[in-house]
Motif scaffolding. Structure first.
Motif, PDB file in Angstrom:
ATOM      1  N   ARG A 242       0.811  -1.245  -0.102  1.00  0.00           N
ATOM      2  CA  ARG A 242       0.174  -0.054  -0.035  1.00  0.00           C
ATOM      3  C   ARG A 242       0.793   1.162   0.053  1.00  0.00           C
ATOM      4  NH1 ARG A 242      -3.971  -1.806   4.960  1.00  0.00           N
ATOM      5  NH2 ARG A 242      -4.025  -4.000   4.492  1.00  0.00           N
TER       6      ARG A 242
ATOM      7  N   GLN B 296       0.057   5.466   0.582  1.00  0.00           N
ATOM      8  CA  GLN B 296      -1.450   5.139   0.845  1.00  0.00           C
ATOM      9  C   GLN B 296      -1.677   5.646   2.357  1.00  0.00           C
ATOM     10  OE1 GLN B 296      -3.815   2.038  -0.301  1.00  0.00           O
ATOM     11  NE2 GLN B 296      -2.640   1.732  -2.013  1.00  0.00           N
TER      12      GLN B 296
ATOM     13  N   ILE C 102      -2.610   4.545   6.040  1.00  0.00           N
ATOM     14  CA  ILE C 102      -2.694   3.229   6.550  1.00  0.00           C
ATOM     15  C   ILE C 102      -2.955   3.699   7.991  1.00  0.00           C
ATOM     16  CG2 ILE C 102      -1.999   0.975   6.952  1.00  0.00           C
ATOM     17  CD1 ILE C 102       0.123   1.546   4.747  1.00  0.00           C
TER      18      ILE C 102
END
Length: 376
Positions: free
Chosen positions: A296, A299, A301
């Motif tokens: 990810r 991004q 998180i």
């Protein structure tokens, strides 16, 4: 200073680490390409009364090479080879000598043969200093007592920063040494036209207006088509393999680049370095979290979500543990955290943090065959 009884093996290792004491030559001969940090550090340690300099970066980005380049430049500029002392604390035999002072006393008695306050200043270079127990107290004592021109490297930002905040407060400055930037790859491979481009743009340039950025991009578009095509091919390779220097110097075979990154970063740093530095009770959880950040990268998180997912995957954990392990990954310079600005603690305490890998080549090595992040 009384001469301590270093073992014959330790003395031999010190002489082999400092071959310039014998004949003035630096071995192995470091690469001719020098990163910008080398010049900055040379100017910093060349000033009378200079503060100690800390060079911080992950494994295999060239910190030890930078030290050898500095040694070579010092000797070229007229420094006596016997006024330069390099100590590598990643070697067990050196760490077993009893600390920094016994090593320094041996050097004064056997190599320099004059007091540290006499003659030209000592250039003291300490490689991987954080591996030495209570290193900050020892470095502080030597720096305050003998006033050497001092430069030390370390792979742990927390340990280096902690030493600077406490024992070395006001005595040391840190220089970051990350993997190569793309421009550095072009410079190292001696691509035509690179030096005609403008220097690195920082935030101040961009905040002053669009002119600097427009000029930089215009300079690129004015390059001949063949040259731009060559740069684009190298950029594709850079985004695929990342910026670790060995991947751009033919030190690693073409078909082994992914294996190199997995062994250097995933196996050694996650499996050896971080557990050696920090209390990691669940090494498998640490690897799991790194893989999740890699999947990810770029991004936002939420730590709670990561904790819940790890629990569902069979790990016994909670949000504080996940947060601690993410902090370890950031300290090892494997990931970077980007928090929302401004930092109003009450409002943003539970806001997800954006995480990204410091080097996308590692992600591509782990997920071979996955879509590239180049388009995003």
């Amino acid at each position: 200073m009384l001469t301590p009884a270093l073992s014959a093996e330790a003395q031999q290792v010190l002489r082999e680490t400092n071959p310039w004491w014998a004949d003035g030559s630096v071995r192995p001969d470091p690469p001719s390409y020098e990163r910008r940090q080398v010049d900055l550090l040379m100017r910093a340690i060349g000033q009378p009364g200079a503060r100690a300099q800390a060079l911080r970066g992950p494994r295999q980005v060239g910190k030890s090479t930078a030290l050898l380049q500095i040694v070579k430049r010092l000797i070229h500029d007229g420094t006596s080879p016997r006024d330069i002392f390099l100590i590598r604390f990643d070697l067990d035999v050196i760490r077993e000598c009893g600390g920094l002072l016994p090593l320094l006393r041996w050097y004064v008695a056997e190599i320099r043969r004059k007091d540290l306050s006499a003659g030209q200043p000592l250039y003291l270079l300490l490689d991987e200093v954080h591996k030495l127990g209570r290193w900050d107290e020892q470095v502080k004592h030597v720096f305050d007592t003998y006033k050497p021109r001092m430069l030390f490297t370390g792979s742990s930002s927390v340990l280096v920063a902690r030493g600077q905040r406490e024992s070395l407060a006001g005595r040391a400055l840190t220089t970051e040494f990350p993997p190569f930037l793309f421009r550095e790859v072009l410079e190292m491979t001696k691509e035509d036209g690179v030096r005609s481009l403008s220097g690195k743009l920082d935030a101040a340039n961009l905040l002053d207006g669009p002119d600097a950025a427009q000029a930089a991009f215009s300079a690129i578009h004015r390059q001949p088509a063949q040259r731009r095509h060559s740069w684009k091919r190298k950029l594709d390779r850079y985004y695929n393999r990342g910026g670790y220097p060995d991947l751009h110097t033919n030190a690693v075979e073409e078909d082994r680049w992914a294996d190199y990154l997995i062994e250097t970063v995933f196996e050694r740093v996650l499996g050896l370095d971080i557990p050696d530095l920090f209390p990691v009770d669940q090494p498998r959880l640490l690897r799991h979290l790194y893989m999740e950040v890699a999947r990810r990268t770029g991004q936002e998180i939420a730590q709670k979500r990561l904790a819940d997912e790890a629990t569902s995957a069979g790990y016994s954990t909670n949000q504080p543990t996940v947060g601690r392990y993410l902090h370890y990954l950031a300290d090892a310079l494997l990931v970077r955290e980007f928090r929302r600005y401004p930092l109003a603690r009450k409002a943003t305490a539970k806001v997800p943090v954006k995480y990204t890998l410091t080097d996308l080549g590692v992600r591509n090595a782990l997920f071979r065959g996955a879509p590239s992040l180049w388009e995003s």
